[in-house]
Design a protein around this motif. Structure first.
Motif, short mmCIF file in Angstrom:
data_model
loop_
_atom_site.label_atom_id
_atom_site.label_comp_id
_atom_site.label_asym_id
_atom_site.label_seq_id
_atom_site.Cartn_x
_atom_site.Cartn_y
_atom_site.Cartn_z
N GLY A 19 0.81 -1.21 0.00
CA GLY A 19 0.00 0.00 0.00
C GLY A 19 0.84 1.26 0.00
N ILE A 20 1.08 1.79 -1.18
CA ILE A 20 1.88 3.01 -1.32
C ILE A 20 1.01 4.22 -0.99
CG2 ILE A 20 3.24 4.42 -2.90
CD1 ILE A 20 3.60 1.86 -4.60
N TYR A 21 1.58 5.15 -0.25
CA TYR A 21 0.89 6.40 0.04
C TYR A 21 1.91 7.52 0.09
CZ TYR A 21 2.71 6.37 4.81
OH TYR A 21 3.55 6.40 5.89
N GLY A 22 1.42 8.74 -0.06
CA GLY A 22 2.30 9.89 0.03
C GLY A 22 1.64 11.13 -0.53
N THR A 23 2.39 12.20 -0.50
CA THR A 23 1.86 13.47 -0.99
C THR A 23 1.57 13.37 -2.48
OG1 THR A 23 4.09 14.31 -1.38
CG2 THR A 23 3.11 14.80 0.76
N TRP A 33 -5.82 4.02 -0.45
CA TRP A 33 -6.83 4.15 0.61
C TRP A 33 -6.38 5.07 1.73
CZ3 TRP A 33 -5.39 2.28 5.38
CH2 TRP A 33 -4.38 1.32 5.41
N VAL A 34 -5.08 5.17 2.01
CA VAL A 34 -4.63 6.07 3.07
C VAL A 34 -4.95 7.52 2.67
CG1 VAL A 34 -2.68 6.89 4.45
CG2 VAL A 34 -2.83 4.46 3.83
N ALA A 35 -4.61 7.87 1.44
CA ALA A 35 -4.93 9.22 0.96
C ALA A 35 -6.44 9.43 0.92
CB ALA A 35 -4.33 9.45 -0.42
N ARG A 141 7.93 5.77 8.61
CA ARG A 141 6.89 4.95 9.22
C ARG A 141 5.56 5.72 9.22
NH1 ARG A 141 8.94 0.29 8.28
NH2 ARG A 141 11.03 0.05 9.11
N PRO A 142 4.43 5.01 9.40
CA PRO A 142 3.13 5.68 9.34
C PRO A 142 3.00 6.90 10.25
CG PRO A 142 2.82 3.32 9.28
CD PRO A 142 4.29 3.56 9.55
N VAL A 146 2.02 9.64 7.49
CA VAL A 146 0.61 10.07 7.45
C VAL A 146 0.49 11.57 7.74
CG1 VAL A 146 -1.68 9.77 8.47
CG2 VAL A 146 -0.34 7.76 7.80
N PRO A 147 1.19 12.10 8.75
CA PRO A 147 1.13 13.56 8.95
C PRO A 147 1.67 14.36 7.75
CG PRO A 147 1.87 12.52 10.97
CD PRO A 147 1.85 11.44 9.90
#
Length: 166
Positions: A19-23, A33-35, A141-142, A146-147
């Motif tokens: 699960g890739i996430y980022g700006t 899904w995180v975004a 790390r998350p 996430v912030p």
């Protein structure tokens, strides 16, 4: 890719990404899904979870993935690599929402639906081969990543509001 690389003596790799996430991510319900959770928190929209919400996923920040590609380019052997956050970045869907709520100070409305057929209850990537062969491991790390995503969504909220434009 593995067969082709082996047949022709190429140094190529397959990357299995979690699960890739980022700006700059405009996430959806299943991918990103995180975004998606962050954007919905910002807009005050509900999040629908299927099952208990205790499903665990490992998530990996986009810059860590880019560093894995660079590590392969610089020193990697042909083959298959799992690229993810590993056990240190394992987070349940509900824990992720709680982290988002804690950082933003806004409570996400969570709507529960029946579980979906075939949904994994626990998925954490084994990244040992990438650690050993590429000297790579995720750094963000998350609780750090996430912030960063939240800050980006807040700074670019016009992209997500009705009538918004880039």
């Amino acid at each position: 890719v593995t067969v082709y690389a082996s047949s022709y003596g190429l140094r190529a790799a397959s990357f299995r990404l979690t699960g890739i996430y980022g700006t700059r991510q405009l996430g959806g319900e299943d991918h990103g899904w995180v975004a998606n959770f962050v954007i919905r928190n910002r807009l005050g929209w509900p999040v629908t979870l299927f099952g208990t919400g205790k499903q665990v996923r490992d998530i990996v920040y986009a810059t860590d993935v880019a560093e894995a590609f660079l590590a392969f380019y610089e020193r990697g052997e042909a083959g298959t690599y799992n690229i993810g956050g590993g056990p240190e970045s394992a987070i349940s869907l509900l824990e992720c929402i709680e982290l988002i709520d804690d950082v933003t100070g806004r409570k996400t409305e969570v709507r529960m639906q029946d579980g979906r057929f075939g949904d994994l209850l626990y998925f954490v990537c084994k990244i040992e081969r990438a650690r050993e062969a590429l000297a790579w491991e995720p750094r963000i790390r998350p609780n750090q990543g996430v912030p960063l995503l939240i800050d980006w969504v807040e700074a670019n909220s016009h992209l997500f509001e009705a009538g918004g434009s880039p």
